[in-house]
Design a protein around this motif. Structure first.
Motif, short mmCIF file in Angstrom:
data_model
loop_
_atom_site.label_atom_id
_atom_site.label_comp_id
_atom_site.label_asym_id
_atom_site.label_seq_id
_atom_site.Cartn_x
_atom_site.Cartn_y
_atom_site.Cartn_z
N ARG A 1 -13.26 -41.62 55.19
CA ARG A 1 -14.15 -42.29 54.23
C ARG A 1 -15.19 -41.32 53.70
O ARG A 1 -15.52 -41.32 52.51
CB ARG A 1 -14.83 -43.49 54.89
N SER B 1 -15.49 -40.22 49.80
CA SER B 1 -16.71 -40.41 49.01
C SER B 1 -17.14 -39.10 48.35
O SER B 1 -17.56 -39.08 47.18
CB SER B 1 -17.84 -40.95 49.90
N ASP C 1 -18.83 -47.83 51.52
CA ASP C 1 -18.20 -47.12 52.63
C ASP C 1 -19.23 -46.53 53.58
O ASP C 1 -18.98 -46.42 54.79
CB ASP C 1 -17.29 -46.02 52.10
N THR D 1 -19.11 -46.25 57.63
CA THR D 1 -19.04 -44.94 58.28
C THR D 1 -20.24 -44.71 59.20
O THR D 1 -20.08 -44.24 60.34
CB THR D 1 -18.99 -43.83 57.22
N GLN E 1 -11.19 -45.58 45.02
CA GLN E 1 -10.15 -44.97 45.84
C GLN E 1 -9.20 -44.12 45.01
O GLN E 1 -8.76 -43.05 45.45
CB GLN E 1 -9.40 -46.06 46.60
N TYR F 1 -5.93 -41.51 54.72
CA TYR F 1 -6.82 -42.30 53.87
C TYR F 1 -6.03 -43.08 52.82
O TYR F 1 -6.29 -44.27 52.58
CB TYR F 1 -7.84 -41.39 53.19
#
Length: 578
Positions: free
Chosen positions: A313, A317, A357, A361, A464, A487
């Motif tokens: 994640r 990002s 996210d 995280t 994404q 991912y």
């Protein structure tokens, strides 16, 4: 890292910035220290409005954005002090006429006066179309009378305003000759020599759950009289006869007022991306030195799966922000970024994805570090508390999804072309094409049923797609490719029901995806490879649990004795592999 980033992190590790919050400081003192630090960074040339898109060198914008990201990882309060000033400054620079730019541009870029951004209201929240603060033109004396109609119309969460703000850029409705002319920006002096000016009331929007050193206030106005020159007049004017005119229709004035938010949403996003990288780096180091059942934490398969998921994640990002920074720089060279609705929609999706996210995280890495992860000195909990609010400020993520999907539908062909290009790097995994198809399915649903839950899912899928597309073009070696596969599979599993209903995937495909996700997540991890992939500067890692001697350092702090070794934790050795 670029030379600019290296110079920044050296500054952040220096005596004027370390520790983040010196012991014994009151909240007010901490806020004033953070403002002084913001001015130091501005004076050193690390950050200023002149570096924004459309003003500085567009090719250098990605470097500037990364700089802001590391500032946000160091301390979100510091980033917010800078952003509060800069976005307020941008409201003037974007909407002011030439005389206004000449009068105030230099003080904005030098932070000679501290600016505050006053848009949100208690009642209206993120629905800025509903703001009710008014500026009424009084033709008798040629002034604007700024007024807060009701207590619930007060400007709230106004960064920099509580103790230090000199000027506020206020979003309000302009009333001329009894007619509401819609949204406009007004420059409102708040203080002179530290004293709040007549007609202005500043209250506390504190204590907050995080971001404590960004002093936030509640502003209200009662018969606050301003010269007509306070009205930003690039596209609005009141003539000598008291007649209002604008080349823009009323609905376009509102959209123009919101254009400055395009930049604002990049900053909490890049801060959230870099905060995730830092939390994962601290956790990786801790997982090497902390043992459970006779084995380092990183040696346990389930722990590795959870850690690698958090790392995925964080890296995603970061890739989204790199993609958006590059895309923004290219598009800004062609058209002004303030009016680019496609860019605005893409950045809104990135903001929603990265900040959303970050909540997961940071919570996961805190838990992966056990009780010590909750200690303020170990960096993760302050990040967790601070970045919780990032899903709300700069525009609530859910509301952003509504707005971004409307913009994407309005400019569908252009928006689709950008996503198609993002999804087309050579050698990209099949999952990228499937994610791209899911974006279309969800946006079609929004068009059919209106904004709602599908808007939120769509913003996730766009984020994404941007992340996987940029990551596939910059895989970062063997480990990077493996984490990318992990991912991408997780993203498709997240959208499993949408993919099944649309025929993008079959049930057997999902079963295979689950197996490939498990296969990618469970193998051994080399800590040094992982830290190299995260790319966090050593100077920013100050958590005691990130060093071999974390127990000694923790006990030394508990008993207020000097730490036994140098203040910087040592990196794990190459043999730290599980």
């Amino acid at each position: 890292m670029t030379q600019r980033e290296k110079e920044l992190v050296r500054a952040l590790a220096g005596p004027q910035f370390a520790p983040v919050r010196p012991p014994g400081l009151s909240l007010r003192e901490y806020g004033l220290l953070t403002l002084r630090r913001a001015r130091l960074l501005n004076e050193a040339g690390f950050t200023a409005n002149s570096q924004w898109l459309g003003r500085g060198d567009g090719a250098a914008f990605p470097d500037f954005l990364r700089t802001m990201g590391w500032i946000g990882a160091y301390d979100l309060s510091l980033l917010n002090v800078l952003v509060s000033h800069q976005i307020a400054g941008d409201a003037l620079l974007s909407h002011g006429g030439q005389e206004q730019l000449s009068a105030h541009g230099a003080e904005i870029d030098r932070m000679a006066k501290v600016y505050c951004f006053a848009a949100s209201e208690l009642y209206a929240g993120s629905d800025l179309k509903r703001v009710r603060t008014t500026a009424t033109y009084d033709h008798a004396d040629g002034t604007l009378v700024l007024r807060t109609p009701e207590p619930g119309d007060s400007k709230v969460w106004i960064g920099n305003s509580l103790h230090s703000g000199d000027v506020a850029m206020v979003l309000c409705r302009l009333v001329v000759a009894g007619r509401d002319e819609g949204h406009h920006w007004i420059r409102v002096p708040l203080r002179e020599n530290g004293t709040v000016l007549p007609g202005v009331s500043v209250g506390r929007a504190e204590p907050k759950g995080g971001v404590t050193a960004n002093q936030t206030g509640v502003l209200s106005f009662e018969d606050c009289r301003l010269p007509l020159s306070a009205l930003m007049n690039r596209w609005a004017a009141v003539d000598a006869d008291g007649v209002y005119s604008s080349p823009l229709p009323r609905h376009r004035r509102f959209e123009e007022c919101l254009a400055t938010f395009t930049h604002e949403r990049l900053f909490p996003s890049v801060g959230a991306a870099h905060a995730q990288l830092l939390a994962c780096a601290v956790t990786t180091r801790y997982a090497v030195v902390k043992r459970a059942f006779g084995t380092p934490l990183i040696g346990h398969a389930h722990y590795r799966t959870r850690l690698s998921t958090a790392v995925c994640r964080a890296l995603a990002s970061s890739h989204t922000m790199e993609a958006l920074a590059s895309l923004a720089a290219v598009r800004a060279a062609q058209d002004p970024p303030a009016g680019d609705q496609v860019l605005h929609a893409l950045i809104s999706c990135g903001k929603s994805g990265t900040t959303g996210d970050a909540r997961h995280t940071l919570a996961e890495t805190r838990e992966l570090c056990g009780g010590l992860g909750y200690h303020d000195a170990n960096q993760i909990t302050p990040l967790l508390h601070d970045y919780e609010i990032a899903v709300t400020f700069g525009g609530d993520n859910t509301v952003l999804g509504y707005q971004a999907s409307r913009y994407a539908l309005r400019r569908r062909a252009e928006f689709d072309a950008v996503l198609d290009e993002a999804a087309g790097p050579p050698g990209a995994p099949a999952a990228l094409r499937q994610l791209r198809a899911i974006c279309d399915v969800l946006l079609d649903r929004v068009e059919k049923h209106g904004p709602g839950e599908d808007s939120a899912r769509w913003t996730r899928a766009v984020h994404q797609t941007l992340a996987v597309g940029h990551w596939a073009a910059h895989p970062g070696g063997r480990l990077g490719g493996r984490l990318l596969d992990q991912y991408a599979a997780a993203c498709l599993l997240e959208h499993a029901l949408t993919a099944l209903r649309a025929g993008i995937l079959e049930a057997d495909d999902l079963l295979r995806l689950e197996e490939s996700h498990r296969a990618a997540a469970s193998p051994p991890l080399d800590a040094l490879e992982l830290l190299e992939a995260l790319g966090v500067p050593e100077e920013l890692i100050t958590a005691p649990i990130a060093g071999k001697d974390f127990a000694e350092r923790h006990l030394a702090a508990a008993h207020d004795t000097p730490p036994p070794v140098a203040t910087r934790p040592a990196a794990p050795e190459r043999e730290a592999r599980a």
